[in-house]
Motif scaffolding. Sequence first.
Motif, PDB file in Angstrom:
ATOM      1  N   PHE A  32       0.795  -1.231   0.000  1.00 28.28           N
ATOM      2  CA  PHE A  32       0.000   0.000   0.000  1.00 28.28           C
ATOM      3  C   PHE A  32       0.828   1.283   0.000  1.00 28.28           C
ATOM      4  O   PHE A  32       0.289   2.352  -0.238  1.00 28.28           O
ATOM      5  N   GLY A  33       2.093   1.184   0.322  1.00 28.22           N
ATOM      6  CA  GLY A  33       2.954   2.366   0.347  1.00 28.22           C
ATOM      7  C   GLY A  33       3.391   2.699   1.764  1.00 28.22           C
ATOM      8  O   GLY A  33       2.709   2.402   2.744  1.00 28.22           O
ATOM      9  N   ALA A  34       4.543   3.350   1.836  1.00 26.23           N
ATOM     10  CA  ALA A  34       5.159   3.652   3.134  1.00 26.23           C
ATOM     11  C   ALA A  34       4.285   4.560   4.004  1.00 26.23           C
ATOM     12  O   ALA A  34       4.347   4.488   5.239  1.00 26.23           O
ATOM     13  N   LYS A  35       3.464   5.385   3.397  1.00 26.97           N
ATOM     14  CA  LYS A  35       2.657   6.306   4.207  1.00 26.97           C
ATOM     15  C   LYS A  35       1.603   5.581   5.041  1.00 26.97           C
ATOM     16  O   LYS A  35       1.057   6.155   5.982  1.00 26.97           O
ATOM     17  N   TYR A  36       1.330   4.309   4.742  1.00 26.08           N
ATOM     18  CA  TYR A  36       0.340   3.544   5.509  1.00 26.08           C
ATOM     19  C   TYR A  36       0.974   2.677   6.603  1.00 26.08           C
ATOM     20  O   TYR A  36       0.264   2.001   7.346  1.00 26.08           O
ATOM     21  N   GLU A  37       2.303   2.710   6.697  1.00 23.28           N
ATOM     22  CA  GLU A  37       2.990   1.905   7.707  1.00 23.28           C
ATOM     23  C   GLU A  37       2.633   2.311   9.123  1.00 23.28           C
ATOM     24  O   GLU A  37       2.828   1.538  10.053  1.00 23.28           O
ATOM     25  N   ASP A  38       2.095   3.520   9.309  1.00 13.95           N
ATOM     26  CA  ASP A  38       1.635   3.943  10.638  1.00 13.95           C
ATOM     27  C   ASP A  38       0.496   3.053  11.143  1.00 13.95           C
ATOM     28  O   ASP A  38       0.202   3.041  12.333  1.00 13.95           O
ATOM     29  N   GLY A  39      -0.126   2.313  10.254  1.00 13.06           N
ATOM     30  CA  GLY A  39      -1.208   1.418  10.645  1.00 13.06           C
ATOM     31  C   GLY A  39      -0.738   0.080  11.193  1.00 13.06           C
ATOM     32  O   GLY A  39      -1.562  -0.778  11.526  1.00 13.06           O
ATOM     33  N   TYR A  40       0.575  -0.093  11.345  1.00 13.99           N
ATOM     34  CA  TYR A  40       1.110  -1.375  11.836  1.00 13.99           C
ATOM     35  C   TYR A  40       0.578  -1.726  13.221  1.00 13.99           C
ATOM     36  O   TYR A  40       0.186  -2.869  13.460  1.00 13.99           O
ATOM     37  N   THR A  41       0.524  -0.775  14.130  1.00 13.63           N
ATOM     38  CA  THR A  41       0.006  -1.049  15.477  1.00 13.63           C
ATOM     39  C   THR A  41      -1.458  -1.462  15.407  1.00 13.63           C
ATOM     40  O   THR A  41      -1.881  -2.393  16.100  1.00 13.63           O
ATOM     41  N   VAL A  42      -2.225  -0.808  14.566  1.00 16.76           N
ATOM     42  CA  VAL A  42      -3.631  -1.174  14.369  1.00 16.76           C
ATOM     43  C   VAL A  42      -3.717  -2.604  13.839  1.00 16.76           C
ATOM     44  O   VAL A  42      -4.553  -3.395  14.291  1.00 16.76           O
ATOM     45  N   LEU A  43      -2.836  -2.953  12.908  1.00 18.28           N
ATOM     46  CA  LEU A  43      -2.815  -4.317  12.368  1.00 18.28           C
ATOM     47  C   LEU A  43      -2.573  -5.341  13.476  1.00 18.28           C
ATOM     48  O   LEU A  43      -3.254  -6.370  13.535  1.00 18.28           O
ATOM     49  N   LEU A  44      -1.637  -5.061  14.350  1.00 16.79           N
ATOM     50  CA  LEU A  44      -1.351  -5.996  15.447  1.00 16.79           C
ATOM     51  C   LEU A  44      -2.549  -6.138  16.385  1.00 16.79           C
ATOM     52  O   LEU A  44      -2.915  -7.256  16.771  1.00 16.79           O
ATOM     53  N   ILE A  45      -3.158  -5.018  16.743  1.00 16.02           N
ATOM     54  CA  ILE A  45      -4.309  -5.055  17.657  1.00 16.02           C
ATOM     55  C   ILE A  45      -5.464  -5.824  17.016  1.00 16.02           C
ATOM     56  O   ILE A  45      -6.065  -6.703  17.652  1.00 16.02           O
ATOM     57  N   LEU A  46      -5.788  -5.505  15.776  1.00 14.60           N
ATOM     58  CA  LEU A  46      -6.894  -6.182  15.100  1.00 14.60           C
ATOM     59  C   LEU A  46      -6.593  -7.665  14.873  1.00 14.60           C
ATOM     60  O   LEU A  46      -7.497  -8.501  14.945  1.00 14.60           O
ATOM     61  N   SER A  47      -5.329  -7.997  14.633  1.00 15.58           N
ATOM     62  CA  SER A  47      -4.949  -9.401  14.451  1.00 15.58           C
ATOM     63  C   SER A  47      -5.151 -10.194  15.734  1.00 15.58           C
ATOM     64  O   SER A  47      -5.636 -11.329  15.701  1.00 15.58           O
ATOM     65  N   VAL A  48      -4.799  -9.602  16.865  1.00 19.45           N
ATOM     66  CA  VAL A  48      -5.042 -10.269  18.156  1.00 19.45           C
ATOM     67  C   VAL A  48      -6.540 -10.502  18.341  1.00 19.45           C
ATOM     68  O   VAL A  48      -6.978 -11.582  18.760  1.00 19.45           O
ATOM     69  N   GLY A  49      -7.342  -9.511  18.000  1.00 22.08           N
ATOM     70  CA  GLY A  49      -8.795  -9.666  18.092  1.00 22.08           C
ATOM     71  C   GLY A  49      -9.312 -10.786  17.210  1.00 22.08           C
ATOM     72  O   GLY A  49     -10.171 -11.575  17.625  1.00 22.08           O
ATOM     73  N   GLN A  50      -8.785 -10.884  16.003  1.00 17.20           N
ATOM     74  CA  GLN A  50      -9.193 -11.958  15.096  1.00 17.20           C
ATOM     75  C   GLN A  50      -8.765 -13.328  15.617  1.00 17.20           C
ATOM     76  O   GLN A  50      -9.509 -14.304  15.504  1.00 17.20           O
ATOM     77  N   VAL A  51      -7.577 -13.398  16.211  1.00 22.95           N
ATOM     78  CA  VAL A  51      -7.113 -14.667  16.788  1.00 22.95           C
ATOM     79  C   VAL A  51      -8.042 -15.089  17.925  1.00 22.95           C
ATOM     80  O   VAL A  51      -8.445 -16.256  18.024  1.00 22.95           O
TER      81      VAL A  51
END
Length: 176
Positions: free
Chosen positions: A107-126
């Motif tokens: 998606f591009g480097a400007k979206y890398e700030d969403g990494y923490t959101v990805l981790l949180i949402l991934s834990v929720g999905q698990v």
Amino acid sequence: PLEPSMWLVTVGRAMLSQLDLLLVGVLATSADVATYAVPFRLALFVGFPLIVVNQVVPPLIASWHAGGAVERLERTLRATAGLAFVGALLIAAVYVVGGKVIIGELFGAKYEDGYTVLLILSVGQVLQTYAGSCGFALMMTGQQRAYAWLLGISTVVTAALDVVGFHLWGIEGVAL
């Protein structure tokens, strides 16, 4: 035609699955919406093993419940939840190790700030995957009204917590 409780379940599940993204769209800037939407979509892959299981399990639940094979049903639900959980853990582990790179490359480097959101949402999905096919178990065993109530209450509580979380921690608060 769907009876009212089944209609509520269908609508409730659809609303609850997209509610956080909708509220980010209402509460945040367009840049925040984009930053949230990218990990939101990627985190859906973590729940994919449960989606696969849920394509197979509902008719088994209904059949075995109607036939009184409760022990077989319980074993199957535990086994399928376990398999889906392992799959979800593996996908989440890929995101923990390389999520920032995946976001940047896709998606591009400007979206890398969403990494923490990805981790949180991934834990929720698990965690959701760990619970297994509980919603289908309720629906296929005649408990769809209870499930509709649970979804309704969950939707209201989730919306309230999303708003509070956003005001405290931004998009990461919504993800939580």
